[in-house]
Design a protein around this motif. Structure first.
Motif, mmCIF file in Angstrom:
data_model
loop_
_atom_site.group_PDB
_atom_site.id
_atom_site.type_symbol
_atom_site.label_atom_id
_atom_site.label_comp_id
_atom_site.label_asym_id
_atom_site.label_seq_id
_atom_site.Cartn_x
_atom_site.Cartn_y
_atom_site.Cartn_z
ATOM 1 N N GLU A 89 0.829 -1.206 0.000
ATOM 2 C CA GLU A 89 0.000 0.000 0.000
ATOM 3 C C GLU A 89 0.863 1.257 0.000
ATOM 4 O OE1 GLU A 89 -3.068 2.386 3.016
ATOM 5 O OE2 GLU A 89 -2.089 0.518 3.637
ATOM 6 N N VAL A 90 0.533 2.193 -0.885
ATOM 7 C CA VAL A 90 1.202 3.496 -0.889
ATOM 8 C C VAL A 90 0.524 4.369 0.156
ATOM 9 C CG1 VAL A 90 1.746 5.558 -2.219
ATOM 10 C CG2 VAL A 90 1.873 3.310 -3.308
ATOM 11 N N ARG A 91 1.249 4.693 1.197
ATOM 12 C CA ARG A 91 0.679 5.434 2.320
ATOM 13 C C ARG A 91 0.859 6.940 2.202
ATOM 14 N NH1 ARG A 91 2.113 1.567 7.567
ATOM 15 N NH2 ARG A 91 0.691 -0.122 6.990
ATOM 16 N N TYR A 92 1.798 7.362 1.384
ATOM 17 C CA TYR A 92 2.033 8.792 1.195
ATOM 18 C C TYR A 92 2.275 9.063 -0.284
ATOM 19 C CZ TYR A 92 3.105 8.558 6.208
ATOM 20 O OH TYR A 92 3.060 8.331 7.563
ATOM 21 N N SER A 93 1.548 10.004 -0.846
ATOM 22 C CA SER A 93 1.821 10.448 -2.204
ATOM 23 C C SER A 93 2.914 11.508 -2.163
ATOM 24 C CB SER A 93 0.555 11.027 -2.835
ATOM 25 O OG SER A 93 0.196 12.243 -2.176
ATOM 26 N N LEU A 94 3.439 11.854 -3.328
ATOM 27 C CA LEU A 94 4.422 12.936 -3.374
ATOM 28 C C LEU A 94 3.769 14.253 -2.959
ATOM 29 C CD1 LEU A 94 7.452 12.835 -4.208
ATOM 30 C CD2 LEU A 94 6.778 14.114 -6.230
ATOM 31 N N THR A 95 2.508 14.420 -3.322
ATOM 32 C CA THR A 95 1.775 15.619 -2.898
ATOM 33 C C THR A 95 1.688 15.697 -1.381
ATOM 34 O OG1 THR A 95 0.474 15.608 -4.939
ATOM 35 C CG2 THR A 95 -0.427 16.843 -3.077
ATOM 36 N N THR A 121 11.253 17.643 -9.424
ATOM 37 C CA THR A 121 11.040 16.228 -9.119
ATOM 38 C C THR A 121 11.263 15.374 -10.352
ATOM 39 O OG1 THR A 121 9.479 14.595 -8.205
ATOM 40 C CG2 THR A 121 8.559 16.327 -9.618
ATOM 41 N N SER A 122 11.627 14.119 -10.128
ATOM 42 C CA SER A 122 11.695 13.142 -11.217
ATOM 43 C C SER A 122 10.553 12.143 -11.134
ATOM 44 C CB SER A 122 13.025 12.375 -11.163
ATOM 45 O OG SER A 122 13.104 11.590 -9.986
ATOM 46 N N SER A 123 9.701 12.299 -10.102
ATOM 47 C CA SER A 123 8.662 11.297 -9.866
ATOM 48 C C SER A 123 7.351 11.936 -9.442
ATOM 49 C CB SER A 123 9.136 10.317 -8.783
ATOM 50 O OG SER A 123 9.589 11.026 -7.635
ATOM 51 N N PRO A 124 6.766 12.779 -10.283
ATOM 52 C CA PRO A 124 5.484 13.394 -9.928
ATOM 53 C C PRO A 124 4.397 12.336 -9.761
ATOM 54 C CG PRO A 124 5.933 13.693 -12.262
ATOM 55 C CD PRO A 124 7.176 13.121 -11.664
ATOM 56 N N ASP A 125 3.356 12.697 -9.046
ATOM 57 C CA ASP A 125 2.265 11.743 -8.837
ATOM 58 C C ASP A 125 1.593 11.368 -10.151
ATOM 59 O OD1 ASP A 125 2.482 11.454 -6.057
ATOM 60 O OD2 ASP A 125 1.321 13.272 -5.699
ATOM 61 N N ARG A 126 1.405 12.324 -11.033
ATOM 62 C CA ARG A 126 0.747 12.090 -12.322
ATOM 63 C C ARG A 126 1.390 12.983 -13.378
ATOM 64 N NH1 ARG A 126 -3.411 12.388 -8.528
ATOM 65 N NH2 ARG A 126 -4.773 10.551 -8.407
ATOM 66 N N LEU A 127 1.104 12.657 -14.649
ATOM 67 C CA LEU A 127 1.496 13.590 -15.698
ATOM 68 C C LEU A 127 0.718 14.885 -15.558
ATOM 69 C CD1 LEU A 127 1.862 11.419 -18.933
ATOM 70 C CD2 LEU A 127 3.606 12.862 -17.896
ATOM 71 N N ALA A 140 11.334 17.086 -4.341
ATOM 72 C CA ALA A 140 10.801 15.852 -3.748
ATOM 73 C C ALA A 140 10.917 14.704 -4.728
ATOM 74 C CB ALA A 140 9.336 16.043 -3.346
ATOM 75 N N ASP A 141 11.034 13.495 -4.188
ATOM 76 C CA ASP A 141 11.024 12.294 -5.017
ATOM 77 C C ASP A 141 10.549 11.108 -4.202
ATOM 78 O OD1 ASP A 141 11.795 12.556 -7.806
ATOM 79 O OD2 ASP A 141 13.637 13.455 -7.041
ATOM 80 N N SER A 142 9.956 10.152 -4.916
ATOM 81 C CA SER A 142 9.512 8.897 -4.307
ATOM 82 C C SER A 142 9.802 7.757 -5.261
ATOM 83 C CB SER A 142 8.013 8.949 -3.987
ATOM 84 O OG SER A 142 7.568 7.698 -3.524
#
Length: 342
Positions: free
Chosen positions: A58-64, A92-98, A151-153
């Motif tokens: 489970e992803v518990r935290y988004s980049l947002t 960032t290199s890993s945004p939540d969405r495009l 930020a990055d995830s």
């Protein structure tokens, strides 16, 4: 520019969940004790924080989520309200969405509206690129206060159900190098007690004709069966980053005419605990205090410079100088910045 200057006023950071040690990863993925010893000896990163639960996936935290927390902490530390922010920039290199851009989701969460927003799509120099954009816009006006985020995830690339015991060593390296996190800084055109003037920001793409050191894929429904989402040439990175860091440091110091012995703090690239030690030695600023955190939180990509800044900001007295260096290995970017306490 009418003598305007930009100042770093405050920093905030955020990490998801508890620290995960090498021993924890070894137990979770059934890896032998020798693997843990190998990580300690050759990688030198002890802990990292992940936005995804290793047991459930489970992803518990988004980049947002992480950016919101870091941004709120930076604004509170600066005593700045959301209605006072004129500009928001995220690297960032890993945004939540495009789309929508993560920077706009963060601004919405923080109550910031009616201002320009920018999102830098880049690897480990994205934070410096965001700093550069905010710095330049503050210098030319009419903006007075900027929120800069990095930020990055890596959580989205982590398959917690995969059997990694027989994986290629390069793939195993990726599994221990990276962590998730976010950082934020408030920049303003008015100096304040304890603020740091941004004296110079250096950015240079040097990847012409060179193969990427890292490729991160992005898949759509029409792309067909996905290939490996992340491919990294760790050997190329290991060989290339130290001389790139040296060139960057030299350019920053030469631009400001700062002698080596007048640099009080060095914020070196944060690839891994072992690599950072090697790079710092090659930079040769023996009189500067090293500010590093990668061994304790992992390589959090564009968040890392903010964790370094969070450490150094309260230590710097009037006249102290700090220089930071970051290197992006996907298409080879050299980045650096210089700060001076007012």
């Amino acid at each position: 520019m009418d003598g305007r200057a930009a100042y770093l006023l405050a920093v905030g950071t955020a990490l998801p969940g508890p620290a995960l040690s090498n021993a924890h990863l070894a137990r979770r993925f059934g890896l032998p004790g020798v693997w843990e010893q190998w990580v300690d000896t050759f990688i030198g990163t002890r802990n990292r924080h992940l936005a995804r639960d290793l047991d459930t996936g489970e992803v518990r935290y988004s980049l947002t989520d992480l950016c919101e927390t870091a941004g709120a902490r930076a604004l509170a530390a600066a005593g700045v309200g959301p209605d006072e922010v004129d500009l928001v920039v995220l690297g960032t290199s890993s945004p939540d969405r495009l789309m929508p851009a993560t920077v706009n989701m963060v601004a919405d969460r923080l109550g910031i509206d009616g201002v320009p927003t920018y999102q830098m799509q880049s690897g480990c120099t994205g934070a410096v690129q965001a700093l550069d954009v905010a710095h330049k816009l503050l210098l030319v006006g009419p903006y007075r206060t900027a929120l800069v985020l990095g930020a990055d995830s890596c959580a989205k690339h982590l398959d917690v159900h995969a059997d990694t015991s027989g994986a290629d060593p390069a793939e195993q390296v990726n599994g221990v190098l990276f962590g998730d996190g976010a950082g934020a800084a408030v920049l303003g055109t008015d100096p304040a007690p304890g603020a740091l003037e941004v004296r110079h920001v250096e950015l240079r793409l040097v990847g012409r004709g060179r193969a990427p050191g890292q490729v991160v894929e992005w898949f759509g429904a029409g792309d067909g069966p996905p290939t490996a989402p992340v491919v990294e040439d760790y050997k190329a990175i290991e060989e290339s980053v130290p001389p790139m860091a040296q060139r960057t440091l030299r350019r920053v110091l030469d631009e400001l005419d700062w002698p080596d012995d007048e640099v009080d703090y060095l914020l070196p690239p944060q690839l891994s605990g072992r690599m950072t030690t090697r790079i710092t030695a090659a930079l040769g600023l023996t009189g500067a205090c090293e500010v590093s955190c990668v061994a304790d939180i992992g390589n959090t990509g564009n968040a890392l410079p903010f964790f370094q800044l969070e450490q150094v900001l309260p230590k710097m007295a009037a006249g102290d100088r700090a220089v930071g260096v970051a290197i992006e290995s996907s298409k080879w970017i050299e980045a650096g910045f210089a700060l001076e306490a007012v």
